[in-house]
Scaffold this motif. Sequence first.
Motif, mmCIF file in Angstrom:
data_model
loop_
_atom_site.group_PDB
_atom_site.id
_atom_site.type_symbol
_atom_site.label_atom_id
_atom_site.label_comp_id
_atom_site.label_asym_id
_atom_site.label_seq_id
_atom_site.Cartn_x
_atom_site.Cartn_y
_atom_site.Cartn_z
ATOM 1 N N GLY A 1 0.825 -1.200 0.000
ATOM 2 C CA GLY A 1 0.000 0.000 0.000
ATOM 3 C C GLY A 1 0.853 1.241 0.000
ATOM 4 O O GLY A 1 1.969 1.241 0.484
ATOM 5 N N GLN A 2 0.301 2.299 -0.543
ATOM 6 C CA GLN A 2 1.004 3.578 -0.583
ATOM 7 C C GLN A 2 0.539 4.421 0.596
ATOM 8 O O GLN A 2 -0.636 4.465 0.916
ATOM 9 C CB GLN A 2 0.679 4.287 -1.902
ATOM 10 C CG GLN A 2 1.614 5.412 -2.248
ATOM 11 C CD GLN A 2 2.970 4.912 -2.667
ATOM 12 O OE1 GLN A 2 3.142 3.761 -3.024
ATOM 13 N NE2 GLN A 2 3.952 5.772 -2.612
ATOM 14 N N SER A 3 1.450 5.077 1.235
ATOM 15 C CA SER A 3 1.137 5.923 2.376
ATOM 16 C C SER A 3 0.366 7.158 1.927
ATOM 17 O O SER A 3 0.458 7.578 0.785
ATOM 18 C CB SER A 3 2.431 6.346 3.071
ATOM 19 O OG SER A 3 2.167 7.271 4.070
ATOM 20 N N ASN A 4 -0.389 7.763 2.831
ATOM 21 C CA ASN A 4 -1.116 8.983 2.534
ATOM 22 C C ASN A 4 -0.257 10.219 2.750
ATOM 23 O O ASN A 4 -0.771 11.317 2.821
ATOM 24 C CB ASN A 4 -2.383 9.071 3.394
ATOM 25 C CG ASN A 4 -3.434 8.096 2.938
ATOM 26 O OD1 ASN A 4 -3.456 7.716 1.779
ATOM 27 N ND2 ASN A 4 -4.296 7.700 3.837
ATOM 28 N N ASN A 5 1.051 10.060 2.878
ATOM 29 C CA ASN A 5 1.931 11.202 3.083
ATOM 30 C C ASN A 5 1.922 12.150 1.890
ATOM 31 O O ASN A 5 2.288 13.294 2.030
ATOM 32 C CB ASN A 5 3.365 10.732 3.347
ATOM 33 C CG ASN A 5 3.507 10.099 4.701
ATOM 34 O OD1 ASN A 5 2.659 10.263 5.559
ATOM 35 N ND2 ASN A 5 4.580 9.361 4.899
ATOM 36 N N ASN A 6 1.534 11.674 0.709
ATOM 37 C CA ASN A 6 1.505 12.543 -0.463
ATOM 38 C C ASN A 6 0.533 13.695 -0.270
ATOM 39 O O ASN A 6 0.826 14.816 -0.658
ATOM 40 C CB ASN A 6 1.133 11.755 -1.716
ATOM 41 C CG ASN A 6 2.283 10.910 -2.214
ATOM 42 O OD1 ASN A 6 3.416 11.084 -1.797
ATOM 43 N ND2 ASN A 6 1.986 9.977 -3.089
ATOM 44 N N LYS A 7 -0.626 13.442 0.316
ATOM 45 C CA LYS A 7 -1.602 14.505 0.529
ATOM 46 C C LYS A 7 -1.069 15.530 1.513
ATOM 47 O O LYS A 7 -1.218 16.730 1.304
ATOM 48 C CB LYS A 7 -2.928 13.929 1.025
ATOM 49 C CG LYS A 7 -3.673 13.148 -0.027
ATOM 50 C CD LYS A 7 -4.977 12.624 0.500
ATOM 51 C CE LYS A 7 -5.668 11.781 -0.549
ATOM 52 N NZ LYS A 7 -6.934 11.238 -0.066
ATOM 53 N N ALA A 8 -0.455 15.080 2.564
ATOM 54 C CA ALA A 8 0.110 16.000 3.551
ATOM 55 C C ALA A 8 1.268 16.775 2.938
ATOM 56 O O ALA A 8 1.396 17.986 3.158
ATOM 57 C CB ALA A 8 0.565 15.229 4.788
ATOM 58 N N ARG A 9 2.104 16.093 2.166
ATOM 59 C CA ARG A 9 3.228 16.766 1.522
ATOM 60 C C ARG A 9 2.747 17.801 0.522
ATOM 61 O O ARG A 9 3.264 18.916 0.462
ATOM 62 C CB ARG A 9 4.125 15.749 0.828
ATOM 63 C CG ARG A 9 5.382 16.397 0.247
ATOM 64 C CD ARG A 9 6.148 15.479 -0.644
ATOM 65 N NE ARG A 9 5.342 15.248 -1.840
ATOM 66 C CZ ARG A 9 5.477 14.221 -2.639
ATOM 67 N NH1 ARG A 9 6.369 13.304 -2.390
ATOM 68 N NH2 ARG A 9 4.722 14.073 -3.697
ATOM 69 N N ASP A 10 1.716 17.476 -0.261
ATOM 70 C CA ASP A 10 1.181 18.418 -1.237
ATOM 71 C C ASP A 10 0.573 19.642 -0.560
ATOM 72 O O ASP A 10 0.724 20.761 -1.042
ATOM 73 C CB ASP A 10 0.147 17.738 -2.126
ATOM 74 C CG ASP A 10 0.765 16.723 -3.074
ATOM 75 O OD1 ASP A 10 2.018 16.661 -3.152
ATOM 76 O OD2 ASP A 10 0.003 15.982 -3.721
ATOM 77 N N ALA A 11 -0.111 19.435 0.565
ATOM 78 C CA ALA A 11 -0.685 20.560 1.305
ATOM 79 C C ALA A 11 0.420 21.457 1.857
ATOM 80 O O ALA A 11 0.320 22.687 1.818
ATOM 81 C CB ALA A 11 -1.576 20.053 2.432
ATOM 82 N N LYS A 12 1.477 20.831 2.360
ATOM 83 C CA LYS A 12 2.613 21.606 2.882
ATOM 84 C C LYS A 12 3.276 22.397 1.762
ATOM 85 O O LYS A 12 3.587 23.577 1.920
ATOM 86 C CB LYS A 12 3.626 20.671 3.536
ATOM 87 C CG LYS A 12 4.784 21.406 4.196
ATOM 88 C CD LYS A 12 5.936 20.511 4.608
ATOM 89 C CE LYS A 12 5.568 19.329 5.418
ATOM 90 N NZ LYS A 12 6.740 18.544 5.875
ATOM 91 N N LEU A 13 3.484 21.753 0.619
ATOM 92 C CA LEU A 13 4.096 22.445 -0.511
ATOM 93 C C LEU A 13 3.222 23.584 -1.016
ATOM 94 O O LEU A 13 3.734 24.649 -1.365
ATOM 95 C CB LEU A 13 4.383 21.457 -1.648
ATOM 96 C CG LEU A 13 5.646 20.635 -1.505
ATOM 97 C CD1 LEU A 13 5.714 19.560 -2.577
ATOM 98 C CD2 LEU A 13 6.874 21.517 -1.572
ATOM 99 N N SER A 14 1.920 23.387 -1.040
ATOM 100 C CA SER A 14 1.004 24.434 -1.479
ATOM 101 C C SER A 14 1.128 25.669 -0.582
ATOM 102 O O SER A 14 1.190 26.799 -1.064
ATOM 103 C CB SER A 14 -0.428 23.910 -1.466
ATOM 104 O OG SER A 14 -1.330 24.926 -1.794
ATOM 105 N N ARG A 15 1.176 25.450 0.729
ATOM 106 C CA ARG A 15 1.321 26.565 1.671
ATOM 107 C C ARG A 15 2.677 27.245 1.493
ATOM 108 O O ARG A 15 2.772 28.479 1.451
ATOM 109 C CB ARG A 15 1.161 26.072 3.108
ATOM 110 C CG ARG A 15 1.283 27.183 4.146
ATOM 111 C CD ARG A 15 1.167 26.654 5.562
ATOM 112 N NE ARG A 15 2.002 25.502 5.852
ATOM 113 C CZ ARG A 15 3.313 25.560 6.125
ATOM 114 N NH1 ARG A 15 3.938 26.722 6.136
ATOM 115 N NH2 ARG A 15 3.993 24.468 6.389
ATOM 116 N N LEU A 16 3.736 26.453 1.364
ATOM 117 C CA LEU A 16 5.076 27.021 1.206
ATOM 118 C C LEU A 16 5.213 27.793 -0.106
ATOM 119 O O LEU A 16 5.836 28.855 -0.147
ATOM 120 C CB LEU A 16 6.133 25.915 1.280
ATOM 121 C CG LEU A 16 6.339 25.302 2.665
ATOM 122 C CD1 LEU A 16 7.219 24.064 2.568
ATOM 123 C CD2 LEU A 16 6.933 26.311 3.623
#
Length: 133
Positions: A91-106
């Motif tokens: 399975g793939q972790s859901n870290n991509n969504k959190a990473r994308d949200a962080k990148l969007s804010r940055l």
Amino acid sequence: MKTLTATALLATAGIFGLSGCASTGNITPQYIPPSTYQSYDCQALNQEYIRVNSYVNAARNEQSTLASTGVGVGISAGRWGISPNISFGVGQSNNNKARDAKLSRLYGERDAIIQSARIQRCSFANGIKIYGE
């Protein structure tokens, strides 16, 4: 038995092949008003830009990990009788969504810093593009 083993190996190769093709796509910056940085002078804006840029680079380099892995072996009964069952848990972790949200804010913070620097005519902002330019 050879057919079942070959089928299981092909299924495993397909799963690993498809998981390598995942991409995050384009990330749109979150809107941060440039007025957030209006009290900063050019030197402080430059330092803030460098700080945010280092966070962007660190977030880009984050790798998502496999959430759960394993091999399950069992026996199943079906139309063709009783047969061995092999399942692969990948399975793939859901870290991509959190990473994308962080990148969007940055990205939004970085664009706001550049816009504020342009308003104050800071030299370091010359030639730096923001989203949509």
